[in-house]
Design a protein around this motif. Structure first.
Motif, PDB file in Angstrom:
ATOM      1  N   ASP A 250       0.853  -1.195   0.000  1.00 21.27           N
ATOM      2  CA  ASP A 250       0.000   0.000   0.000  1.00 21.27           C
ATOM      3  C   ASP A 250       0.888   1.244   0.000  1.00 21.27           C
ATOM      4  N   TYR A 287       0.017 -13.315   1.930  1.00 20.64           N
ATOM      5  CA  TYR A 287      -1.002 -12.372   1.503  1.00 20.64           C
ATOM      6  C   TYR A 287      -0.312 -11.119   0.968  1.00 20.64           C
ATOM      7  N   TYR A 289      -0.979  -7.408  -0.114  1.00 15.35           N
ATOM      8  CA  TYR A 289      -1.954  -6.318  -0.051  1.00 15.35           C
ATOM      9  C   TYR A 289      -1.470  -5.211  -0.979  1.00 15.35           C
ATOM     10  N   ARG A 322      -4.721  -9.465  -2.282  1.00 18.84           N
ATOM     11  CA  ARG A 322      -5.830  -8.679  -1.753  1.00 18.84           C
ATOM     12  C   ARG A 322      -5.701  -7.247  -2.244  1.00 18.84           C
ATOM     13  N   GLY A 324      -6.549  -3.312  -2.095  1.00 15.10           N
ATOM     14  CA  GLY A 324      -6.967  -2.210  -1.246  1.00 15.10           C
ATOM     15  C   GLY A 324      -8.135  -1.475  -1.867  1.00 15.10           C
ATOM     16  N   CYS A 330      -4.003   2.246   5.576  1.00 18.88           N
ATOM     17  CA  CYS A 330      -3.701   0.820   5.470  1.00 18.88           C
ATOM     18  C   CYS A 330      -2.239   0.561   5.152  1.00 18.88           C
ATOM     19  N   MET A 336      -3.338  -2.495   7.834  1.00 16.38           N
ATOM     20  CA  MET A 336      -3.331  -3.354   6.651  1.00 16.38           C
ATOM     21  C   MET A 336      -3.869  -4.737   7.003  1.00 16.38           C
ATOM     22  N   ILE A 340      -6.962  -6.734   5.356  1.00 18.38           N
ATOM     23  CA  ILE A 340      -6.887  -8.080   4.770  1.00 18.38           C
ATOM     24  C   ILE A 340      -7.959  -8.985   5.383  1.00 18.38           C
TER      25      ILE A 340
END
Length: 561
Positions: A250, A287, A289, A322, A324, A330, A336, A340
């Motif tokens: 992010d 994961y 993000y 994932r 945003g 985040c 964050m 998630i």
């Protein structure tokens, strides 16, 4: 018919009755539409934001009927779904009786680099020249394309060095989708020994030996905090599993675009670094993000995760992407993790830290995109890829995102001991007709320094004595044609918009600071008192660092305030 014989009627108070339960009623058609979009996907709680994206993408907004149907489908309360949908800027919640937004949305970036390049005039021209019933024009925070300011997003198509003419041409051509640049695909990466280091480690490698290499290289977290990267591994491994790895993609700090730069060119260096780190902590799943402002990067990641699965390098489902939804907060690691998990991105109180209690309550290793890029390079080329470079007493390399009043904005990989003079020189010097006045060393959180402070290395630990820090190495250069107080106001407006609202010092403090800074003459004692309260009492780094632009302008640009 007797009252007690009527089906579905409840008495509620004197003389009143109703034929259904309280609250929004489930619309069968909306429910069918939601189920068709979700398909066979598991209705897991952490998928809420992903499902909201599906509805937003398909219908251009989130209607009350669709939110109610999604709540029913996921067995959640309507309040829970609504609070998440309304938290994120990229979701358009439309209540009953409200008019949905136009089919096309233009988001004009108003971060500092874009404002210097004329974003406000561009936004005004678009609002005047386009039919508001057909096209919606919004201001938006940094899109990570500061090197081509001003920038806007037309649907999901980013238009660099934007003009009204470019926008009109793109609308006429229906060019509203992301353009994926050429990048190094899996097969090309493998031809240059790609993933050899990972496969060798999986075949009997020693994670502590790799950790020692990372430590010896001097690598520190490149998202902003600068925590020693290898040290995190032992913290996470010290807690019983299952453990997870979460990638913080992010990249929302205005002025920062280095992660996008690398992912749009060499995504598999990042992937290999991620999988090495996951191997080191025995992560059950990874994961990623990634911010919604990077649609091309999201498409690259989707393609290459599928390629890794097909090649057998990862098991299907081991890496989850994932998306945003437009929330700077985040970028804070615990916010964050909340996102998630499908929740609002509200920072958690610490302790416990995410290395102990992270994703789904389990130990979680969090790394920035560029950090993982370097982990792969260190494992392939040795720690000397970083520690062999030395300048001004500092070891290593830094990726500086450089924008503003320079001749050639872009990402520059330079020795970590580089000064602002070195960085401006690497970027081709000042833009024609501009004289160096001030600079932002690491995003708006770092505030502004005057041109006279030009001999300090822009690295970890070197800027703290000046009341600032390197952060994400987002360098924005100002000239004699700019006012420092206007730049600081731009930064505080950003923080005002992006505060999650959880804590009063940040939520109210940013709002009050903006009002005070808009005055012709600043009330310096009151602003300084406000800065102290925000820095001391805010929950997370947003509120703690937001006062920096104010404090440094008061210190170095007294004549302007």
């Amino acid at each position: 018919m007797a009252l007690d014989e009527r089906k579905g009627v409840w008495k509620s108070g004197k003389g009143r009755g109703r034929t259904h339960t309280k609250g929004r009623q489930l619309d069968d058609r909306a429910w069918d539409e939601v189920r068709a979009l979700l398909g066979d996907a598991p209705r897991d709680r952490d998928m809420l934001i992903e499902f909201l994206h599906l509805i937003q993408d398909a219908y251009g907004h989130l209607s009350a009927a669709h939110l109610r149907a999604l709540a029913e489908e996921m067995r959640l309360s309507m309040a829970e779904v609504y609070e998440v949908a309304s938290f994120y800027a990229h979701f358009d919640v439309v209540k009953e009786g409200e008019t949905p937004p136009p089919a096309l949305t233009i988001r004009v970036c108003d971060s500092l680099s874009c404002e210097l390049a004329g974003a406000q005039a561009l936004k005004a021209a678009l609002e005047d020249g386009l039919d508001a019933s057909q096209v919606r024009v919004l201001r938006a925070p940094c899109m990570g394309r500061c090197d081509t300011a001003p920038v806007l997003e037309l649907g999901h198509n980013h238009i660099d060095n934007a003009t009204v003419e470019k926008v009109e041409a793109a609308i006429a051509a229906d060019d509203t989708h992301a353009h994926v640049p050429d990048y190094e695909v899996l097969e090309t990466y493998k031809k240059s020994s790609g993933y050899d280091a990972l496969l060798k480690l999986r075949d009997g490698g020693d994670w502590e030996a790799v950790q020692a290499q990372i430590t010896d290289s001097g690598l520190r977290g490149l998202g902003g905090a600068g925590f020693p990267s290898g040290t995190k591994w032992s913290f996470v491994r010290g807690n019983a599993g299952p453990r997870y790895l979460a990638v913080n993609g992010d990249e929302g700090e205005p002025g920062t675009f280095k992660d996008r730069y690398y992912l749009e060119r060499t995504p598999h260096l990042f992937f290999e670094g991620m999988l090495i780190a996951a191997w080191a902590v025995e992560a059950a799943r990874c994961y990623i993000y990634m911010r919604d402002e990077y649609p091309a990067v999201l498409e690259i990641l989707r393609r290459e995760i599928a390629a890794l699965e097909q090649a057998g390098i990862v098991e299907p489902g081991y890496v989850e992407l994932r998306r945003g939804a437009g929330a700077y907060i985040c970028g804070e690691e615990s916010a964050m993790i909340e996102s998630i998990e499908g929740k609002r991105g509200l920072p958690r109180h610490r302790p416990p830290y995410v290395a102990q209690v992270g994703l789904f309550g389990q130990p979680t290793l969090v790394h920035n995109v560029e950090t993982l890029h370097w982990i792969a390079r260190i494992c392939r080329e040795g720690p000397e890829v970083l520690n062999a470079t030395e300048k001004n007493g500092r070891k290593g390399l830094r990726s500086y995102s450089v924008s503003g009043r320079v001749a050639q904005p872009g990402v520059y990989l330079l020795p970590a001991g580089s000064t602002i003079t070195d960085i401006i020189e690497a970027a081709g010097g000042m833009a024609e007709g501009h004289v160096f006045k001030a600079y932002q060393p690491g995003g708006p959180s770092s505030g502004l320094l005057p041109a006279s402070i030009n001999d300090v290395p822009l690295d970890f630990d070197t800027l703290q004595p000046l009341g600032t820090f390197i952060g994400s190495a987002a360098v924005v250069v100002l000239s004699d044609q700019d006012r420092a107080r206007d730049a600081a106001l731009n930064m505080l407006r950003f923080f005002e918009d992006e505060s999650c609202g959880q804590c009063t010092p940040c939520r109210v403090g940013c709002e009050k600071a903006v009002k005070l800074m808009q005055q012709d003459s600043w009330d310096q004692p009151l602003l300084e008192e406000l800065c102290t309260a925000m820095a001391d009492a805010s929950i997370c780094g947003l509120g703690q660092a937001a006062p920096n632009p104010i404090k440094l302008v008061i210190e170095h640009f007294k004549d302007e305030v």
